[in-house]
Structure formats: C-alpha cells, structure tokens
Write an enzyme that holds these catalytic residues in place. Structure first.
Site, PDB file in Angstrom:
ATOM      1  N   GLY A 146     156.984 -15.939  61.764  1.00 46.32           N
ATOM      2  CA  GLY A 146     155.999 -15.287  60.902  1.00 46.32           C
ATOM      3  C   GLY A 146     154.705 -14.912  61.618  1.00 46.32           C
ATOM      4  CE  LYS A 157     160.651 -17.895  56.585  1.00 41.24           C
ATOM      5  NZ  LYS A 157     159.692 -18.077  57.642  1.00 41.24           N
ATOM      6  CG  ASN A 175     164.665 -18.395  55.384  1.00 42.17           C
ATOM      7  OD1 ASN A 175     164.676 -18.652  54.181  1.00 42.17           O
ATOM      8  ND2 ASN A 175     164.024 -19.142  56.276  1.00 42.17           N
ATOM      9  CD  GLU A 217     158.634 -21.486  56.926  1.00 40.44           C
ATOM     10  OE1 GLU A 217     159.349 -21.285  55.930  1.00 40.44           O
ATOM     11  OE2 GLU A 217     158.342 -20.586  57.748  1.00 40.44           O
ATOM     12  CG  HIS A 235     163.033 -22.981  58.064  1.00 42.10           C
ATOM     13  ND1 HIS A 235     161.667 -22.981  58.168  1.00 42.10           N
ATOM     14  CD2 HIS A 235     163.445 -21.744  58.458  1.00 42.10           C
ATOM     15  CE1 HIS A 235     161.263 -21.792  58.595  1.00 42.10           C
ATOM     16  NE2 HIS A 235     162.325 -21.025  58.771  1.00 42.10           N
ATOM     17  CD  GLU A 237     164.312 -19.892  62.347  1.00 38.53           C
ATOM     18  OE1 GLU A 237     164.398 -18.702  62.025  1.00 38.53           O
ATOM     19  OE2 GLU A 237     163.949 -20.788  61.564  1.00 38.53           O
ATOM     20  CB  SER A 278     158.325 -12.437  65.066  1.00 39.74           C
ATOM     21  OG  SER A 278     157.330 -13.217  64.447  1.00 39.74           O
TER      22      SER A 278
HETATM   23  P1  PGA Z   1     160.216 -14.658  60.493  1.00 41.19           P
HETATM   24  O1  PGA Z   1     160.880 -16.026  59.974  1.00 41.19           O
HETATM   25  O2  PGA Z   1     161.356 -13.719  60.787  1.00 41.19           O
HETATM   26  O3  PGA Z   1     159.347 -14.196  59.358  1.00 41.19           O
HETATM   27  O4  PGA Z   1     159.438 -15.007  61.726  1.00 41.19           O
HETATM   28  C1  PGA Z   1     162.057 -16.524  60.548  1.00 41.19           C
HETATM   29  C2  PGA Z   1     162.442 -17.813  59.880  1.00 41.19           C
HETATM   30  O5  PGA Z   1     161.550 -18.614  59.561  1.00 41.19           O
HETATM   31  O6  PGA Z   1     163.641 -18.082  59.638  1.00 41.19           O
END
Ligand code: PGA
Length: 252
Positions: free
Chosen positions: A174, A11, A9, A98, A96, A168, A214
């Site tokens: 992140g 982003k 992903n 976000e 997601h 998640e 992460s």
């Molecule tokens: P990350 O993000 O691996 O940077 O923690 C995962 C995601 O948001 O899909």
C-alpha cells in the site's frame, strides 16, 4: 508445472452491493479477454456467498481474508474455516501482515488457523514478509523462512500441497514502493529452497509463491517473469476491474 495465480485482496473495502458490482466487472472482463492464470477474489466474509454466486466458478475462485483459530463455539464475532467453506469459497488468506500487526496474530495462532483451514478443505494463501527495519538490517531471508517454518513445517507434504505462499514485504504494501523484481526474486528463491530442504525438490517446484506489495499493471509483467515468482496478491489494484485485469493480463 506449478499454478500461476493472480489473487485480489479487497481488505476492508466495498459494501456488499459494491462488492457484487466489482465481482461482476471482473467476471465480465475475464470472460471476454481470458486469463492464463487462476484468478482469485479475496473478499470480506459478508461478500463471500454473493461473490461465489456472481462469478463463473470455471473462471474465478473466491477466497476469505481470514478465519478463526477455533473450530466453533462461544467466540463472538469470529468466522470459522467451516463457515468459510460453506459459502463456496475455496481459499483463505492467512497471516497477512495487517493481521499480524494490528490483530496480534502470532506464528502459533496462524498454525491453528492453517490446520483448521486445511481440515475444512480450503486452500491457504499464506503471507510472509519482513518489515522495513528488518530489510534494512538485511534480515529478510531469516524473517520469511522462520515465518514459514513456524506456521507450516508441521504439515505433511500432502497437506503442504494446499499451501500457496505470498511474499509481501511489509514496506511495499500500500506504499507504492514495490520491491524490485530482483529483490523479490532473491527472496522467492530463498523461500523455495527452504521448502525444498524440508519437503524435497518436487514439492518445492510445485509450490506457488506469489509476490504482493504495490503490484500493478505497470510492474506485474516484469515481476511475474522472474523464475520463482508465480503471480501476485493484489490489494489496491484489485478494487477496479480494469486495474485488476491489467495484472491478470501480464500472463496473456
Ligand atoms: P497492495 O496490497 O497491493 O495495496 O500493496 C497488497 C496486499 O496487502 O496483499
């Protein structure tokens, strides 16, 4: 046996040119060293067409990171599921955290998006997960099962076969703070049981449930070894071919 998937992903990262380079890099490394899982690249809308052209479709699938909750028309700036499909992308990431957090996407909006994605022949990677306060209050199971039920349980079993779930935990995205494999496995088992209750054991056993938050080469193997974890949705570590391949390699 259910499908194992490692999905990136990106982003809101990478210009078009940088994205093409990244896709080339992933394609090369997968071609050279192989993959024992389905590899998906989730890219911004503007990259989709070029990334589809860049990768070998037998090795790598392409995903959007979102689509509109309306089919077409006067919705300036939006991109529909039909438009995503027309690029050659096969997947779309929906729900997601976000999108939920910064763009106000509710379960009922997500339900519309899921319906349009499926109607246009896309497979959906549907994200669910609790925020830190919910985890601290011990409410993670309740939160994720209600997210699944509210946005997905109107689907027929046949439609549900095109859904990949991605657990998640928001506090792990992140942050460098991965859920332990035991914490992740516990929630994955709850999600699978919830799917089984609605659609039966066979559908539940065939449902791919990814972990995200992460995830990196150093922890992927242990996470993916859990019985209800079927791969990962990868943010930060999907932005460099070697890092991303380090996770894909957990299945080799
Ligand atoms: P990350 O993000 O691996 O940077 O923690 C995962 C995601 O948001 O899909």
């Amino acid at each position: 046996m259910r499908k194992k998937i490692v999905a990136g992903n990106w982003k809101m990262n990478k210009t078009l040119q940088e994205g093409i380079e990244l896709a080339k890099g992933v394609n090369e490394i997968v071609k050279k060293n192989g993959a024992n899982c389905t590899v998906v690249l989730g890219t911004p809308f503007i990259h989709l067409t070029e990334v589809v052209k860049t990768v070998d479709a037998n090795l790598i699938k392409v995903s959007a990171e979102n689509c509109a909750d309306k089919a077409s028309g006067a919705y300036t700036g939006e991109v529909s599921a039909a438009m995503v499909k027309s690029t050659g992308a096969e997947y779309v990431i929906l729900g997601h955290s976000e999108r939920r957090q910064y763009y106000g996407e509710t379960d009922s909006i997500l339900k519309e998006k899921v319906d349009l994605a499926l109607a246009n022949g896309l497979q959906v990677i549907f994200c669910i997960g609790e925020v830190l306060a919910e985890r601290e209050a011990g409410k993670q199971n309740e939160v994720v099962t209600s997210q699944v039920k509210n946005a997905l349980f109107h689907l027929s079993a046949e439609q549900f076969a095109n859904i990949v779930l991605a657990y998640e935990p928001v506090w792990a995205i992140g942050t460098g703070k991965t859920a332990t494999s035991e914490q992740a496995q516990d929630v994955h088992a709850v999600i699978r049981a919830c799917v089984a209750e609605k659609y039966g054991n066979e559908v539940a056993e065939n449902t791919t449930i990814l972990y995200g938050g992460s995830c990196k080469a150093s922890n992927a193997k242990e996470l993916f070894a859990q019985k209800d974890i079927d791969g990962g949705l990868i943010g930060g570590a999907s932005l460099k071919p070697e890092d991303f391949y380090g996770i894909i390699e957990a299945y080799n």
